[in-house]
Scaffold this motif. Structure first.
Motif, PDB file in Angstrom:
ATOM      1  N   MET A   1       0.832  -1.197   0.000  1.00  0.00           N
ATOM      2  CA  MET A   1       0.000   0.000   0.000  1.00  0.00           C
ATOM      3  C   MET A   1       0.874   1.257   0.000  1.00  0.00           C
ATOM      4  N   ILE A   2       0.262   2.340  -0.417  1.00  0.00           N
ATOM      5  CA  ILE A   2       0.947   3.630  -0.450  1.00  0.00           C
ATOM      6  C   ILE A   2       0.196   4.607   0.450  1.00  0.00           C
ATOM      7  N   GLU A 239      -6.852  -1.636  -2.720  1.00  0.00           N
ATOM      8  CA  GLU A 239      -5.425  -1.333  -2.563  1.00  0.00           C
ATOM      9  C   GLU A 239      -4.738  -1.248  -3.914  1.00  0.00           C
ATOM     10  N   ASN A 243      -3.283   2.300  -5.320  1.00  0.00           N
ATOM     11  CA  ASN A 243      -1.831   2.315  -5.547  1.00  0.00           C
ATOM     12  C   ASN A 243      -1.510   2.728  -6.975  1.00  0.00           C
ATOM     13  N   ARG A 247       0.672   5.951  -8.050  1.00  0.00           N
ATOM     14  CA  ARG A 247       1.926   5.804  -8.804  1.00  0.00           C
ATOM     15  C   ARG A 247       1.886   6.604 -10.097  1.00  0.00           C
ATOM     16  N   ASP A 254       6.799   1.212 -10.266  1.00  0.00           N
ATOM     17  CA  ASP A 254       5.981   0.115  -9.702  1.00  0.00           C
ATOM     18  C   ASP A 254       6.897  -0.893  -9.023  1.00  0.00           C
TER      19      ASP A 254
END
Length: 254
Positions: A1-2, A239, A243, A247, A254
């Protein structure tokens, strides 16, 4: 996760930062994005490290810091934000909650951040408290098709959310979204997931069931779970999608 919005460099984490980062890694955090409060935030960001987490810096002046006399010229902000290791501009925005005595100064600071964000082609991070109409009006005036960014800690109405998306911005979904009495979940349910990303705003605004505690990146799992419930999707799908969106917006590998 970010975690797309986190202030790990603040003093609230000084005593146990290693444990906080270990819990973040165990929770599945791969990237933590850190908006600045002032330029003094940047050296503190550089001190953070963990083998399983990538840390990303942003540069800017928070609107409440503008109230405290912190200002940035367009030239100075540009010099910071053009650097390769700076992935975003902010956080900036407007905050009339504590005081509306500095509206003009905050609005000029926001416009400076918008111009720099367009010049360096990096996303802008928008703080908004008790100032939605002025914030969106300024973004509307500054948008020339090249301005991207996030309404961080989104807590607006469905109409405001749609207007934000129409202006080319994304929505940061954080702790307030999980609060039962806030009603943000009902609004978010009506807005497109492909314009959302997850955030904590740690150490602030911990999500339910951690509400009232110091927030930290590991708690993002609770926000992800609630967003999955609201959208009727598996957590891993939420998620993956958030994400992917983060990104792409920030140009992260990635």
């Amino acid at each position: 996760m970010i975690d797309t919005h986190c202030h790990l460099y603040l003093e609230q984490f000084e005593k146990d930062i290693d444990k906080v980062l270990s819990r973040a890694a165990q929770a599945g955090l791969s990237d933590i994005l850190m908006p600045a409060i002032t330029f003094d935030s940047l050296p503190k960001m550089d001190q953070l490290s963990h083998p399983d987490i990538d840390f990303h810096k942003m540069a800017g002046i928070h609107p409440t810091s503008v109230n405290d006399g912190k200002q940035a010229t367009e030239e100075t902000l540009y010099e910071y934000c053009k650097q390769a290791d700076i992935i975003g501009v902010g956080e900036t925005g407007l905050d009339y909650y504590w005081s509306d005595d500095f509206k003009a100064e905050q609005q000029e600071s926001l416009r400076i951040h918008c111009r720099v964000a367009k010049a360096v082609q990096k996303p802008i991070i928008l703080h908004n408290r008790s100032s939605t109409e002025d914030l969106l009006k300024i973004i509307e005036e500054e948008q020339d098709g090249s301005l991207s960014g996030i309404w961080h800690c989104f807590n607006g109405s469905e109409e405001e959310g749609k207007r934000t998306i129409d202006l080319g911005l994304h929505l940061g979904i954080g702790g307030i979204f999980t609060f039962k009495n806030a009603g943000v979940d009902k609004t978010v349910a009506q807005l497109p997931l492909d314009k959302m990303m997850l955030e904590t705003d740690a150490p602030y605004l911990a999500p339910a069931p951690k509400r009232g505690k110091r927030n930290e990146p590991a708690f993002i799992v609770h926000t992800a779970k609630r967003l999955a419930e609201v959208k009727g999707l598996p957590v891993d799908e939420v998620e993956r999608k958030t994400n992917q969106i983060a990104r792409k917006l920030f140009g992260l590998a990635d």
